[in-house]
Design a protein around this motif. Structure first.
Motif, PDB file in Angstrom:
ATOM      1  N   THR A  86       0.716  13.186  21.957  1.00  0.00           N
ATOM      2  CA  THR A  86      -0.649  11.857  22.328  1.00  0.00           C
ATOM      3  C   THR A  86      -1.223  10.372  22.463  1.00  0.00           C
ATOM      4  O   THR A  86      -0.677  10.446  21.006  1.00  0.00           O
ATOM      5  CB  THR A  86      -2.380  12.727  21.971  1.00  0.00           C
ATOM      6  N   LEU A  87      -1.214  10.468  23.410  1.00  0.00           N
ATOM      7  CA  LEU A  87      -1.971   8.201  22.499  1.00  0.00           C
ATOM      8  C   LEU A  87      -2.810   8.924  21.314  1.00  0.00           C
ATOM      9  O   LEU A  87      -2.372   7.785  21.207  1.00  0.00           O
ATOM     10  CB  LEU A  87      -2.636   7.898  24.080  1.00  0.00           C
ATOM     11  N   ALA A  88      -3.294   9.553  21.101  1.00  0.00           N
ATOM     12  CA  ALA A  88      -4.192   9.514  19.851  1.00  0.00           C
ATOM     13  C   ALA A  88      -2.884   9.217  18.674  1.00  0.00           C
ATOM     14  O   ALA A  88      -3.181   8.556  18.109  1.00  0.00           O
ATOM     15  CB  ALA A  88      -5.282  10.512  19.623  1.00  0.00           C
ATOM     16  N   ALA A  89      -2.349  10.168  18.648  1.00  0.00           N
ATOM     17  CA  ALA A  89      -0.579  10.217  17.936  1.00  0.00           C
ATOM     18  C   ALA A  89      -0.683   8.883  17.423  1.00  0.00           C
ATOM     19  O   ALA A  89       0.243   8.794  16.392  1.00  0.00           O
ATOM     20  CB  ALA A  89      -0.383  11.570  17.993  1.00  0.00           C
ATOM     21  N   VAL A  90       0.184   8.339  19.260  1.00  0.00           N
ATOM     22  CA  VAL A  90       0.973   7.292  19.055  1.00  0.00           C
ATOM     23  C   VAL A  90       0.032   5.929  18.171  1.00  0.00           C
ATOM     24  O   VAL A  90       0.127   5.482  16.885  1.00  0.00           O
ATOM     25  CB  VAL A  90       1.382   6.497  20.122  1.00  0.00           C
ATOM     26  N   LEU A  91      -1.706   6.085  18.546  1.00  0.00           N
ATOM     27  CA  LEU A  91      -2.764   5.093  18.065  1.00  0.00           C
ATOM     28  C   LEU A  91      -2.520   5.108  16.822  1.00  0.00           C
ATOM     29  O   LEU A  91      -2.171   4.512  15.781  1.00  0.00           O
ATOM     30  CB  LEU A  91      -4.083   5.109  19.220  1.00  0.00           C
ATOM     31  N   THR A  92      -2.680   6.453  16.633  1.00  0.00           N
ATOM     32  CA  THR A  92      -2.511   6.581  14.859  1.00  0.00           C
ATOM     33  C   THR A  92      -1.708   6.351  13.821  1.00  0.00           C
ATOM     34  O   THR A  92      -1.412   5.648  13.111  1.00  0.00           O
ATOM     35  CB  THR A  92      -3.362   7.823  14.343  1.00  0.00           C
ATOM     36  N   ASP A  93      -0.669   6.563  14.543  1.00  0.00           N
ATOM     37  CA  ASP A  93       1.337   5.839  14.297  1.00  0.00           C
ATOM     38  C   ASP A  93       1.297   4.638  13.402  1.00  0.00           C
ATOM     39  O   ASP A  93       0.889   4.002  12.773  1.00  0.00           O
ATOM     40  CB  ASP A  93       2.092   6.574  14.385  1.00  0.00           C
ATOM     41  N   LEU A  94       0.963   3.760  14.826  1.00  0.00           N
ATOM     42  CA  LEU A  94       0.888   2.666  15.248  1.00  0.00           C
ATOM     43  C   LEU A  94      -0.361   1.727  14.122  1.00  0.00           C
ATOM     44  O   LEU A  94      -0.444   1.054  12.836  1.00  0.00           O
ATOM     45  CB  LEU A  94       0.501   1.820  16.124  1.00  0.00           C
ATOM     46  N   LEU A  95      -1.405   2.120  13.669  1.00  0.00           N
ATOM     47  CA  LEU A  95      -1.960   2.166  12.814  1.00  0.00           C
ATOM     48  C   LEU A  95      -2.169   1.720  11.335  1.00  0.00           C
ATOM     49  O   LEU A  95      -2.074   1.240  10.889  1.00  0.00           O
ATOM     50  CB  LEU A  95      -3.549   2.736  12.945  1.00  0.00           C
ATOM     51  N   ASP A  96      -1.311   3.597  11.447  1.00  0.00           N
ATOM     52  CA  ASP A  96      -0.912   3.657   9.581  1.00  0.00           C
ATOM     53  C   ASP A  96       0.522   2.946   9.427  1.00  0.00           C
ATOM     54  O   ASP A  96       0.277   1.919   7.839  1.00  0.00           O
ATOM     55  CB  ASP A  96      -0.047   5.447   9.572  1.00  0.00           C
ATOM     56  N   LYS A  97       1.329   2.216  10.374  1.00  0.00           N
ATOM     57  CA  LYS A  97       2.363   1.586   9.826  1.00  0.00           C
ATOM     58  C   LYS A  97       2.114   0.231   9.881  1.00  0.00           C
ATOM     59  O   LYS A  97       1.969  -0.739   9.209  1.00  0.00           O
ATOM     60  CB  LYS A  97       2.876   1.528  11.017  1.00  0.00           C
ATOM     61  N   HIS A  98       0.806  -0.740  10.076  1.00  0.00           N
ATOM     62  CA  HIS A  98      -0.082  -1.664   9.765  1.00  0.00           C
ATOM     63  C   HIS A  98      -0.685  -1.507   9.412  1.00  0.00           C
ATOM     64  O   HIS A  98      -0.568  -2.328   8.274  1.00  0.00           O
ATOM     65  CB  HIS A  98      -0.753  -1.800  11.312  1.00  0.00           C
ATOM     66  N   GLU A  99      -1.104  -0.661   8.287  1.00  0.00           N
ATOM     67  CA  GLU A  99      -1.738  -0.872   7.105  1.00  0.00           C
ATOM     68  C   GLU A  99      -0.692  -0.641   6.254  1.00  0.00           C
ATOM     69  O   GLU A  99      -1.027  -0.874   5.122  1.00  0.00           O
ATOM     70  CB  GLU A  99      -2.236   0.529   7.169  1.00  0.00           C
ATOM     71  N   THR A 100       0.500  -0.085   6.491  1.00  0.00           N
ATOM     72  CA  THR A 100       1.450   0.028   4.975  1.00  0.00           C
ATOM     73  C   THR A 100       2.095  -1.191   5.781  1.00  0.00           C
ATOM     74  O   THR A 100       2.555  -1.738   3.503  1.00  0.00           O
ATOM     75  CB  THR A 100       3.109   1.078   5.282  1.00  0.00           C
ATOM     76  N   ASP A 101       2.392  -1.831   6.657  1.00  0.00           N
ATOM     77  CA  ASP A 101       2.408  -2.618   6.322  1.00  0.00           C
ATOM     78  C   ASP A 101       1.978  -4.644   5.181  1.00  0.00           C
ATOM     79  O   ASP A 101       2.935  -5.257   4.630  1.00  0.00           O
ATOM     80  CB  ASP A 101       3.411  -3.639   7.653  1.00  0.00           C
ATOM     81  N   LYS A 102       0.874  -4.155   5.638  1.00  0.00           N
ATOM     82  CA  LYS A 102      -0.200  -5.394   5.406  1.00  0.00           C
ATOM     83  C   LYS A 102       0.007  -4.516   4.238  1.00  0.00           C
ATOM     84  O   LYS A 102      -0.171  -6.082   3.637  1.00  0.00           O
ATOM     85  CB  LYS A 102      -1.703  -4.738   5.474  1.00  0.00           C
ATOM     86  N   THR A 103       0.061  -4.110   3.217  1.00  0.00           N
ATOM     87  CA  THR A 103      -0.387  -3.792   1.662  1.00  0.00           C
ATOM     88  C   THR A 103       1.178  -4.109   1.140  1.00  0.00           C
ATOM     89  O   THR A 103       1.365  -4.661   0.437  1.00  0.00           O
ATOM     90  CB  THR A 103      -0.332  -1.938   1.492  1.00  0.00           C
ATOM     91  N   ARG A 104       2.379  -3.223   2.398  1.00  0.00           N
ATOM     92  CA  ARG A 104       3.631  -4.286   0.889  1.00  0.00           C
ATOM     93  C   ARG A 104       3.452  -5.596   1.465  1.00  0.00           C
ATOM     94  O   ARG A 104       4.107  -6.598   1.016  1.00  0.00           O
ATOM     95  CB  ARG A 104       4.904  -4.154   2.611  1.00  0.00           C
ATOM     96  N   ASP A 105       2.918  -6.326   2.159  1.00  0.00           N
ATOM     97  CA  ASP A 105       3.284  -8.400   2.276  1.00  0.00           C
ATOM     98  C   ASP A 105       1.561  -7.915   1.139  1.00  0.00           C
ATOM     99  O   ASP A 105       2.409  -9.028   1.005  1.00  0.00           O
ATOM    100  CB  ASP A 105       2.509  -8.186   3.292  1.00  0.00           C
TER     101      ASP A 105
END
Length: 77
Positions: free
Chosen positions: A30-49
């Motif tokens: 679903t698009l909801a799953a895609v958006l959730t994955d993109l948000l999770d990746k964004h938050e992970t990248d932000k924490t790593r940065d």
């Protein structure tokens, strides 16, 4: 649509890009799953940065100042 869902308006080209990602992942994605994955990746990248930045700061600090770094890291949460 259930009570805990909402509609968002996005440009058609954005919708089409999201659909393309969902299509790549296969049937039932679903698009909801895609958006959730993109948000999770964004938050992970932000924490790593942030952690990478703190490593650089820690390397530049004197040993005395390095001792306060754990408190600074805890304050990021």
């Amino acid at each position: 649509m259930t009570a805990d869902m909402t509609t968002i308006k996005v440009p058609k080209n954005v919708r089409d890009r999201l659909i393309a990602i969902a299509d790549e992942r296969g049937r039932g994605t679903t698009l909801a799953a895609v958006l959730t994955d993109l948000l999770d990746k964004h938050e992970t990248d932000k924490t790593r940065d942030r952690l990478a930045y703190l490593e650089v700061v820690a390397a530049a600090l004197s040993p005395e100042r390095r001792r306060v770094l754990p408190g600074m890291i805890a304050g990021l949460g």
